[in-house]
Design a protein around this motif. Sequence first.
Motif, PDB file in Angstrom:
ATOM      1  N   ARG A  15       0.862  -1.194   0.000  1.00 48.45           N
ATOM      2  CA  ARG A  15       0.000   0.000   0.000  1.00 48.45           C
ATOM      3  C   ARG A  15       0.892   1.235   0.000  1.00 48.45           C
ATOM      4  O   ARG A  15       1.980   1.218   0.554  1.00 48.45           O
ATOM      5  N   ARG A  16       0.387   2.286  -0.575  1.00 44.74           N
ATOM      6  CA  ARG A  16       1.070   3.578  -0.432  1.00 44.74           C
ATOM      7  C   ARG A  16       0.954   3.989   1.030  1.00 44.74           C
ATOM      8  O   ARG A  16      -0.045   3.709   1.693  1.00 44.74           O
ATOM      9  N   SER A  17       1.973   4.648   1.526  1.00 42.06           N
ATOM     10  CA  SER A  17       1.996   4.984   2.955  1.00 42.06           C
ATOM     11  C   SER A  17       0.818   5.871   3.358  1.00 42.06           C
ATOM     12  O   SER A  17       0.278   5.723   4.452  1.00 42.06           O
ATOM     13  N   ALA A  18       0.407   6.787   2.494  1.00 47.04           N
ATOM     14  CA  ALA A  18      -0.730   7.652   2.824  1.00 47.04           C
ATOM     15  C   ALA A  18      -2.007   6.827   3.001  1.00 47.04           C
ATOM     16  O   ALA A  18      -2.789   7.066   3.924  1.00 47.04           O
ATOM     17  N   GLU A  19      -2.206   5.844   2.129  1.00 42.43           N
ATOM     18  CA  GLU A  19      -3.373   4.961   2.256  1.00 42.43           C
ATOM     19  C   GLU A  19      -3.274   4.114   3.528  1.00 42.43           C
ATOM     20  O   GLU A  19      -4.272   3.885   4.208  1.00 42.43           O
ATOM     21  N   LEU A  20      -2.081   3.640   3.819  1.00 39.13           N
ATOM     22  CA  LEU A  20      -1.867   2.828   5.009  1.00 39.13           C
ATOM     23  C   LEU A  20      -2.154   3.639   6.271  1.00 39.13           C
ATOM     24  O   LEU A  20      -2.775   3.137   7.218  1.00 39.13           O
ATOM     25  N   ALA A  21      -1.728   4.892   6.300  1.00 36.27           N
ATOM     26  CA  ALA A  21      -2.002   5.762   7.453  1.00 36.27           C
ATOM     27  C   ALA A  21      -3.506   5.902   7.662  1.00 36.27           C
ATOM     28  O   ALA A  21      -3.994   5.815   8.799  1.00 36.27           O
ATOM     29  N   GLY A  23       6.019   6.826  -7.774  1.00 38.34           N
ATOM     30  CA  GLY A  23       5.417   7.988  -8.401  1.00 38.34           C
ATOM     31  C   GLY A  23       6.400   8.680  -9.323  1.00 38.34           C
ATOM     32  O   GLY A  23       7.602   8.463  -9.240  1.00 38.34           O
ATOM     33  N   PRO A  24       5.877   9.521 -10.183  1.00 38.11           N
ATOM     34  CA  PRO A  24       6.726  10.194 -11.165  1.00 38.11           C
ATOM     35  C   PRO A  24       7.783  11.088 -10.525  1.00 38.11           C
ATOM     36  O   PRO A  24       8.867  11.259 -11.068  1.00 38.11           O
ATOM     37  N   ASP A  25       7.484  11.633  -9.355  1.00 39.05           N
ATOM     38  CA  ASP A  25       8.455  12.498  -8.696  1.00 39.05           C
ATOM     39  C   ASP A  25       9.105  11.821  -7.482  1.00 39.05           C
ATOM     40  O   ASP A  25       9.829  12.455  -6.736  1.00 39.05           O
ATOM     41  N   ALA A  26       8.817  10.535  -7.281  1.00 36.78           N
ATOM     42  CA  ALA A  26       9.366   9.734  -6.178  1.00 36.78           C
ATOM     43  C   ALA A  26       9.053  10.342  -4.812  1.00 36.78           C
ATOM     44  O   ALA A  26       9.786  10.149  -3.861  1.00 36.78           O
ATOM     45  N   ARG A  27       7.922  11.065  -4.725  1.00 27.38           N
ATOM     46  CA  ARG A  27       7.546  11.661  -3.443  1.00 27.38           C
ATOM     47  C   ARG A  27       6.724  10.717  -2.592  1.00 27.38           C
ATOM     48  O   ARG A  27       6.668  10.868  -1.384  1.00 27.38           O
ATOM     49  N   GLY A  28       6.069   9.747  -3.228  1.00 26.73           N
ATOM     50  CA  GLY A  28       5.265   8.794  -2.479  1.00 26.73           C
ATOM     51  C   GLY A  28       6.108   7.611  -2.025  1.00 26.73           C
ATOM     52  O   GLY A  28       7.215   7.389  -2.515  1.00 26.73           O
ATOM     53  N   THR A  29       5.576   6.857  -1.082  1.00 26.08           N
ATOM     54  CA  THR A  29       6.262   5.674  -0.591  1.00 26.08           C
ATOM     55  C   THR A  29       5.307   4.498  -0.624  1.00 26.08           C
ATOM     56  O   THR A  29       4.169   4.603  -0.157  1.00 26.08           O
TER      57      THR A  29
END
Length: 169
Positions: free
Chosen positions: A65-71, A100-106
């Motif tokens: 999961r993306r960390s934002a979704e996991l949070a 992500g395109p800018d590698a800002r997501g985890t």
Amino acid sequence: MGDDGQQTRGRRSPTVDELATWRDYVETSEAVRRALAAALQSASGISDGDYRVMLALSEAPERTRRSAELADEVGWERSRLSHHLRRMEERGLVTRDRVGPDARGTAVTLSAEGVRLYRSSSAAHLRAVRQVFVDAFTPEELAAVRVVTGALRRHQAAGLPDQARADRT
């Protein structure tokens, strides 16, 4: 105040009995959570937070999961999750990769060791859920608890706290 001199339901303070019920709910739910967390820690050596993260990841496609979704899934602030994931990553339970395109997501992935620990701890956790929670009720009482929790979820989903704010303006 309404036309009849009574405060409207949304603006009146809880009664003494309502506050006693609220306090019973809060204190009892916290005691149940503490008992389950202690049983989990004792049986498997992992925290309730570890288990919540591993459960959410185990249910995700490819255990990721993306960390934002996991949070959002575990109900934590992103900074709290980040610190917790760092500790889990150090123990080999999860991996984190930039996406992500800018590698800002985890993206967070449950590792093979995390899967093993999650599976080995689940049986003990489910036994504790039965002992601490389920066995406290008759089948009819358990059904009533489900009705009550459903009402609370619907009330929260309706956004009534937002409405209450609008009523004050």
